[in-house]
Design a protein around this motif. Structure first.
Motif, PDB file in Angstrom:
ATOM      1  N   GLY A  63      10.924  -0.320  18.737  1.00  0.00           N
ATOM      2  CA  GLY A  63       9.799   0.480  18.275  1.00  0.00           C
ATOM      3  C   GLY A  63       9.598   0.480  16.770  1.00  0.00           C
ATOM      4  N   LEU A  64      10.268  -0.430  16.047  1.00  0.00           N
ATOM      5  CA  LEU A  64      10.082  -0.474  14.595  1.00  0.00           C
ATOM      6  C   LEU A  64       8.809  -1.225  14.269  1.00  0.00           C
ATOM      7  CD1 LEU A  64      13.512  -1.230  12.895  1.00  0.00           C
ATOM      8  CD2 LEU A  64      12.222   0.903  12.908  1.00  0.00           C
ATOM      9  N   LYS A  65       8.041  -0.685  13.338  1.00  0.00           N
ATOM     10  CA  LYS A  65       6.926  -1.469  12.797  1.00  0.00           C
ATOM     11  C   LYS A  65       6.571  -0.936  11.411  1.00  0.00           C
ATOM     12  CE  LYS A  65       3.763   1.280  15.550  1.00  0.00           C
ATOM     13  NZ  LYS A  65       2.938   1.279  16.738  1.00  0.00           N
ATOM     14  N   GLY A  66       5.707  -1.685  10.718  1.00  0.00           N
ATOM     15  CA  GLY A  66       5.262  -1.263   9.395  1.00  0.00           C
ATOM     16  C   GLY A  66       6.411  -0.916   8.482  1.00  0.00           C
ATOM     17  N   TRP A  67       6.408   0.333   8.004  1.00  0.00           N
ATOM     18  CA  TRP A  67       7.399   0.773   7.025  1.00  0.00           C
ATOM     19  C   TRP A  67       8.828   0.650   7.555  1.00  0.00           C
ATOM     20  CZ3 TRP A  67       8.523   1.494   2.206  1.00  0.00           C
ATOM     21  CH2 TRP A  67       9.634   2.272   1.873  1.00  0.00           C
ATOM     22  N   GLY A  68       9.040   1.018   8.815  1.00  0.00           N
ATOM     23  CA  GLY A  68      10.370   0.962   9.406  1.00  0.00           C
ATOM     24  C   GLY A  68      10.903  -0.462   9.413  1.00  0.00           C
ATOM     25  N   MET A  69      10.052  -1.394   9.791  1.00  0.00           N
ATOM     26  CA  MET A  69      10.426  -2.798   9.808  1.00  0.00           C
ATOM     27  C   MET A  69      10.822  -3.246   8.397  1.00  0.00           C
ATOM     28  SD  MET A  69      10.570  -5.381  11.903  1.00  0.00           S
ATOM     29  CE  MET A  69       9.385  -5.632  13.205  1.00  0.00           C
ATOM     30  N   PHE A  70      10.012  -2.828   7.406  1.00  0.00           N
ATOM     31  CA  PHE A  70      10.255  -3.186   6.007  1.00  0.00           C
ATOM     32  C   PHE A  70      11.596  -2.621   5.548  1.00  0.00           C
ATOM     33  CE2 PHE A  70       9.679  -2.105   1.444  1.00  0.00           C
ATOM     34  CZ  PHE A  70       9.465  -3.379   0.954  1.00  0.00           C
ATOM     35  N   ARG A  71      11.811  -1.328   5.818  1.00  0.00           N
ATOM     36  CA  ARG A  71      12.972  -0.618   5.294  1.00  0.00           C
ATOM     37  C   ARG A  71      14.274  -1.047   5.980  1.00  0.00           C
ATOM     38  NH1 ARG A  71      16.844   1.002   4.203  1.00  0.00           N
ATOM     39  NH2 ARG A  71      17.713   3.007   3.503  1.00  0.00           N
ATOM     40  N   TYR A  72      14.236  -1.195   7.302  1.00  0.00           N
ATOM     41  CA  TYR A  72      15.494  -1.404   8.021  1.00  0.00           C
ATOM     42  C   TYR A  72      15.758  -2.861   8.399  1.00  0.00           C
ATOM     43  CZ  TYR A  72      15.564   3.625   8.188  1.00  0.00           C
ATOM     44  OH  TYR A  72      15.577   4.944   7.822  1.00  0.00           O
ATOM     45  N   ILE A  73      14.745  -3.687   8.427  1.00  0.00           N
ATOM     46  CA  ILE A  73      14.973  -5.083   8.819  1.00  0.00           C
ATOM     47  C   ILE A  73      14.743  -6.040   7.646  1.00  0.00           C
ATOM     48  CG2 ILE A  73      14.319  -6.944  10.396  1.00  0.00           C
ATOM     49  CD1 ILE A  73      15.602  -4.541  11.771  1.00  0.00           C
ATOM     50  N   SER A 114      -3.565  -4.806   9.103  1.00  0.00           N
ATOM     51  CA  SER A 114      -4.547  -4.016   9.828  1.00  0.00           C
ATOM     52  C   SER A 114      -4.551  -2.580   9.341  1.00  0.00           C
ATOM     53  CB  SER A 114      -4.274  -4.085  11.328  1.00  0.00           C
ATOM     54  OG  SER A 114      -2.992  -3.544  11.567  1.00  0.00           O
ATOM     55  N   SER A 115      -3.448  -2.168   8.689  1.00  0.00           N
ATOM     56  CA  SER A 115      -3.457  -0.829   8.126  1.00  0.00           C
ATOM     57  C   SER A 115      -4.266  -0.835   6.841  1.00  0.00           C
ATOM     58  CB  SER A 115      -2.031  -0.371   7.850  1.00  0.00           C
ATOM     59  OG  SER A 115      -1.966   0.288   6.606  1.00  0.00           O
ATOM     60  N   PRO A 116      -5.240   0.075   6.729  1.00  0.00           N
ATOM     61  CA  PRO A 116      -6.103   0.052   5.539  1.00  0.00           C
ATOM     62  C   PRO A 116      -5.317   0.249   4.247  1.00  0.00           C
ATOM     63  CG  PRO A 116      -6.504   2.009   6.889  1.00  0.00           C
ATOM     64  CD  PRO A 116      -5.602   1.138   7.660  1.00  0.00           C
ATOM     65  N   TRP A 117      -4.249   1.048   4.281  1.00  0.00           N
ATOM     66  CA  TRP A 117      -3.449   1.274   3.080  1.00  0.00           C
ATOM     67  C   TRP A 117      -2.821  -0.025   2.612  1.00  0.00           C
ATOM     68  CZ3 TRP A 117      -3.247   4.876  -0.405  1.00  0.00           C
ATOM     69  CH2 TRP A 117      -3.696   6.159  -0.079  1.00  0.00           C
ATOM     70  N   SER A 143      -3.707  -3.140   3.296  1.00  0.00           N
ATOM     71  CA  SER A 143      -4.671  -4.102   2.740  1.00  0.00           C
ATOM     72  C   SER A 143      -5.117  -3.661   1.371  1.00  0.00           C
ATOM     73  CB  SER A 143      -5.890  -4.276   3.640  1.00  0.00           C
ATOM     74  OG  SER A 143      -5.758  -3.584   4.824  1.00  0.00           O
ATOM     75  N   GLY A 144      -5.297  -2.333   1.212  1.00  0.00           N
ATOM     76  CA  GLY A 144      -5.715  -1.825  -0.095  1.00  0.00           C
ATOM     77  C   GLY A 144      -4.723  -2.200  -1.182  1.00  0.00           C
ATOM     78  N   VAL A 145      -3.437  -1.999  -0.908  1.00  0.00           N
ATOM     79  CA  VAL A 145      -2.408  -2.301  -1.899  1.00  0.00           C
ATOM     80  C   VAL A 145      -2.400  -3.807  -2.213  1.00  0.00           C
ATOM     81  CG1 VAL A 145       0.084  -2.368  -2.338  1.00  0.00           C
ATOM     82  CG2 VAL A 145      -0.952  -0.338  -1.311  1.00  0.00           C
ATOM     83  N   ALA A 146      -2.484  -4.638  -1.162  1.00  0.00           N
ATOM     84  CA  ALA A 146      -2.469  -6.086  -1.371  1.00  0.00           C
ATOM     85  C   ALA A 146      -3.653  -6.518  -2.235  1.00  0.00           C
ATOM     86  CB  ALA A 146      -2.497  -6.818  -0.034  1.00  0.00           C
ATOM     87  N   ILE A 147      -4.813  -5.967  -1.939  1.00  0.00           N
ATOM     88  CA  ILE A 147      -6.002  -6.353  -2.712  1.00  0.00           C
ATOM     89  C   ILE A 147      -5.881  -5.877  -4.155  1.00  0.00           C
ATOM     90  CG2 ILE A 147      -8.490  -5.938  -2.948  1.00  0.00           C
ATOM     91  CD1 ILE A 147      -8.550  -5.910   0.178  1.00  0.00           C
ATOM     92  N   LEU A 148      -5.354  -4.648  -4.316  1.00  0.00           N
ATOM     93  CA  LEU A 148      -5.180  -4.106  -5.667  1.00  0.00           C
ATOM     94  C   LEU A 148      -4.256  -5.016  -6.493  1.00  0.00           C
ATOM     95  CD1 LEU A 148      -5.920  -1.595  -7.410  1.00  0.00           C
ATOM     96  CD2 LEU A 148      -3.639  -0.746  -6.850  1.00  0.00           C
ATOM     97  N   ILE A 149      -3.138  -5.440  -5.892  1.00  0.00           N
ATOM     98  CA  ILE A 149      -2.203  -6.314  -6.619  1.00  0.00           C
ATOM     99  C   ILE A 149      -2.900  -7.630  -6.966  1.00  0.00           C
ATOM    100  CG2 ILE A 149      -0.050  -7.629  -6.455  1.00  0.00           C
ATOM    101  CD1 ILE A 149       1.122  -5.362  -4.793  1.00  0.00           C
ATOM    102  N   ALA A 150      -3.612  -8.190  -5.989  1.00  0.00           N
ATOM    103  CA  ALA A 150      -4.305  -9.459  -6.245  1.00  0.00           C
ATOM    104  C   ALA A 150      -5.283  -9.318  -7.409  1.00  0.00           C
ATOM    105  CB  ALA A 150      -5.024  -9.926  -4.988  1.00  0.00           C
ATOM    106  N   ILE A 151      -5.983  -8.182  -7.471  1.00  0.00           N
ATOM    107  CA  ILE A 151      -6.941  -7.964  -8.565  1.00  0.00           C
ATOM    108  C   ILE A 151      -6.215  -7.852  -9.907  1.00  0.00           C
ATOM    109  CG2 ILE A 151      -8.552  -6.274  -9.555  1.00  0.00           C
ATOM    110  CD1 ILE A 151      -9.551  -5.743  -6.719  1.00  0.00           C
ATOM    111  N   LEU A 177       3.271  -7.873   2.499  1.00  0.00           N
ATOM    112  CA  LEU A 177       1.908  -7.504   2.877  1.00  0.00           C
ATOM    113  C   LEU A 177       1.063  -8.713   3.267  1.00  0.00           C
ATOM    114  CD1 LEU A 177       0.963  -4.709   0.331  1.00  0.00           C
ATOM    115  CD2 LEU A 177       1.565  -4.474   2.738  1.00  0.00           C
ATOM    116  N   VAL A 178       1.254  -9.834   2.554  1.00  0.00           N
ATOM    117  CA  VAL A 178       0.391 -10.979   2.864  1.00  0.00           C
ATOM    118  C   VAL A 178       1.053 -11.934   3.847  1.00  0.00           C
ATOM    119  CG1 VAL A 178      -0.766 -10.878   0.630  1.00  0.00           C
ATOM    120  CG2 VAL A 178       1.176 -12.423   0.936  1.00  0.00           C
ATOM    121  N   ASP A 179       2.305 -11.624   4.229  1.00  0.00           N
ATOM    122  CA  ASP A 179       3.033 -12.516   5.129  1.00  0.00           C
ATOM    123  C   ASP A 179       2.277 -12.693   6.446  1.00  0.00           C
ATOM    124  OD1 ASP A 179       5.257 -14.117   5.679  1.00  0.00           O
ATOM    125  OD2 ASP A 179       6.139 -12.527   6.902  1.00  0.00           O
ATOM    126  N   ARG A 180       2.056 -13.956   6.815  1.00  0.00           N
ATOM    127  CA  ARG A 180       1.413 -14.323   8.074  1.00  0.00           C
ATOM    128  C   ARG A 180       0.011 -13.743   8.224  1.00  0.00           C
ATOM    129  NH1 ARG A 180       6.308 -12.208  10.899  1.00  0.00           N
ATOM    130  NH2 ARG A 180       7.851 -13.438   9.809  1.00  0.00           N
TER     131      ARG A 180
END
Lengths: 328, 307
Positions: free
Chosen positions: A232-242, B38-41, B43-51, A124-127
């Motif tokens: 076309g992978l992004k978000g969850w798909g990127m996480f799960r498969y890559i 950029s997805s609000p979910w 960021s929400g999870v990241a902030i929650l963990i940080a807290i 989540l915090v990467d980059r």
């Protein structure tokens, strides 16, 4: 001055300096002796360089471990052999069965949950702009002692009974009260108290998992990410498969390392509950039996049980090492 | 290079440079592509963990500066409406033996970090560059021993110390920490040594340098980063240790962790002492950690942590 037990602050510091000087002189003498003659056989060099370490490990780790194994078959004062009695006690008495059950919970839950938190957070915090600061926050608990962490969380779990004007001082109970619930005695109520202790270890270890996994996420080759994006992978798909499959070797290392650390640690249980209210684990029970109850037989048996659980991990580790040496 | 955090040794600086370049490139790319946060979910999870990872410590830190009366009557969050701070808790904690614990922790930690690293360096050199019979067997044995739980050695070691007459003294704690640190230290330092190009060592040998000279003049300077990262590791490990200190140190020699753990056991509700004590024990590791974070992280990535 007493060289074994100085009792003034100055004496203690002086002793420390003396010990370091003594150490340097002894090591220097050994090296000087090896360097003198011209043609020295390999085993003499090996002995001089590796000798002190091998001697310390043999005398301070292997020899005591053998004694412990022998003690585990003896009675509480190590005066006569009792066969498997201590092991039978450890596996059949309900008090110790709870200890074993708790240990299993610790050893499974801590590595899994800490790794999941670490992985998710690393991704989540990467980059992002705040990557460094965000990672620092989660990593910091690694630097403090488990005793310190236990005190921090004991305070979060602090309980005040509901009567009169008494206010909650523990954050978690205050939350429950704000939400309209009854405050809980988190560290006393069984069996949930064990889970509240496990939370503390997860809190400490997640930073380690995050750091290692974050490094291996960054090591995923660019072209793999590019190709996945084109697909076309992004978000969850990127996480799960890559990302998850790419860091699999690192995941294994993290899980085994955290598992080993969890198995051996007793600081949290000892500091937060002292093993009361059915929260003890093998590492803590070992200490209690060996040094509190003075039952060396049972204490030794518990230490040996810890050791036996670790053996498969040792074998696995040696295999991994051999493999990585082949790659080199 | 695989993505496994196996010891990378001399290749590490190169790797980080490469990573930096790659990161810059990726950052550019991330600027126009959709970033995950950029997805609000997300960021929400990241902030929650940080807290979740920050607030518990913050709460205790605030508590350690509140007047004793306030600590027992109201939660630390009330500080935002009723602002009162004091250092009295720290003064009292230090006068109640935690000051001695602080000194003991220093006296215990410095030799317990220096000694195993020096001994392990020499042994790692022997395992990496000296040909002697039984070398491979010994090295695998040392490798396997790094996961052995300390618990299996404690009781007999205590009896040995008792027989020699050093049980309870600093000597027993220094010795124990040195012994317990050796397997991992030898393993990690050996891996770093192995990554030094053999040509360097060969060249020195041709020039007529003996083992001692090669060790000090050729290898040691190249190993400084590895030594630094392990030194920080060992320092934090010894400073934060409870088990060894509890087992071997007598009451007047006990480190800070033991003193605080005892305080938690006997005066569990004395939050004004416990909170200040906890932060006194954290000051040194947190300073070491924050100032030397880079080396510490590299040490982590070079292998595994000890438990």
């Amino acid at each position: 001055m007493d060289l074994i037990n100085p009792d003034t602050p100055g004496g203690k510091i002086l002793l420390m300096v003396l010990a370091i000087i003594l150490f340097v002189v002894v090591m220097g003498a050994i090296l000087l002796a090896v360097d003198r003659p011209k043609r020295v056989p390999g085993w003499v060099i090996g002995l001089a360089f590796a000798g002190p370490a091998v001697l310390m490990i043999a005398g301070g780790l292997i020899y005591p471990a053998i004694l412990t194994i022998i003690k585990s078959f003896q009675n509480r004062t190590s005066t006569e052999f009792v066969g498997m009695d201590n092991y039978i006690t450890a596996f059949t008495e309900s008090q110790f069965q709870i200890v074993l059950r708790n240990t299993v919970l610790w050893v499974i839950l801590v590595p899994l949950v800490a790794t999941v938190f670490g992985l998710v957070y690393a991704v989540l915090v990467d980059r992002t702009k705040f990557e460094k600061a965000a990672k620092g926050l989660v990593f910091l608990p690694m630097a403090i002692s488990m005793v310190g962490a236990s005190i921090i969380w004991k305070f979060v779990y602090e309980y005040k009974p509901v009567q009169g004007n008494i206010q909650q001082t523990g954050l978690l109970n205050q939350f429950i009260v704000w939400l309209g619930g009854e405050p809980q005695h988190f560290l006393v109520n069984e069996p949930w108290n064990t889970f509240f202790l496990i939370v503390v270890m997860i809190w400490i270890q997640a930073g380690f998992a995050m750091t290692v996994l974050s490094a291996s996420i960054k090591a995923i080759p660019d072209d793999i990410i590019e190709a996945a994006k084109l697909d076309g992978l992004k978000g969850w798909g990127m996480f799960r498969y890559i990302q998850v499959p790419s860091v699999r070797p690192a995941l294994v290392v993290v899980i085994t390392t955290v598992m080993l650390a969890t198995l051996k640690a007793f600081d949290i249980v000892r500091t937060m509950t002292g093993g009361q209210f059915n929260t003890s684990i093998v590492a803590n029970e070992f200490y209690t039996q060996s040094f509190r109850q003075n039952d060396q037989g049972l204490g030794s048996a518990l230490a040996v049980i810890l050791f036996l659980v670790v053996i498969p991990v040792i074998i696995y580790n040696i295999r991994q090492m051999k493999k990585s040496e082949e790659v080199r | 290079m695989t993505s496994t955090p196996t010891p990378t040794g001399a290749a590490a600086p190169e790797l980080t440079k490469r990573q930096q370049r790659r990161n810059e490139k990726l950052a550019e790319r991330a600027a126009d592509a959709k970033t995950k946060l950029s997805s609000p979910w997300a960021s929400g999870v990241a902030i929650l963990i940080a807290i979740l990872w920050t607030v518990p410590s913050f709460g205790l830190l605030v508590t350690s500066f509140r007047p004793q009366q306030d600590i027992s009557n109201s939660g630390w969050w009330t500080i935002f409406s009723d602002f009162q701070l004091t250092t009295a808790n720290y003064e009292e904690a230090l006068s109640r033996g935690l000051g001695d614990g602080f000194l003991n922790s220093f006296v215990l930690t410095i030799p317990a970090a220096l000694i195993p690293i020096s001994i392990a360096l020499l042994a790692a050199y022997a395992f990496a560059w000296v040909d002697f019979p039984g070398r491979n067997f010994l090295f695998v044995a040392v490798f396997a021993l790094q996961v052995v739980p300390l618990q299996v050695a404690l009781v007999p070691l205590q009896q040995i110390y008792l027989a020699v007459g050093i049980q309870g003294s600093f000597w027993s704690v220094w010795l124990s920490h040195s012994i317990f640190a050796l397997p991992l230290a030898i393993f990690l330092l050996h891996n770093f040594m192995k990554d030094i190009p053999p040509a360097l060592v060969e060249a020195a040998r041709v020039d007529g340098a003996g083992h001692v000279k090669i060790f000090f003049q050729v290898l040691l300077p190249l190993l400084v980063p590895a030594i630094a990262s392990f030194a920080i590791f060992q320092f934090l490990w010894v400073w934060n240790d409870l088990l060894v200190g509890l087992t071997f140190a007598s009451p007047e020699n006990r480190p800070l962790t033991v003193a605080i753990a005892e305080l938690a056991g006997t005066r569990g509700g004395a939050w004004y002492l416990l909170s200040a004590g906890a932060f006194i024990s954290m000051i040194v590791p947190v300073i070491v950690f924050l100032s030397l974070q880079r080396y510490f992280v590299r040490g982590l990535l070079a292998g595994s942590v000890k438990g």
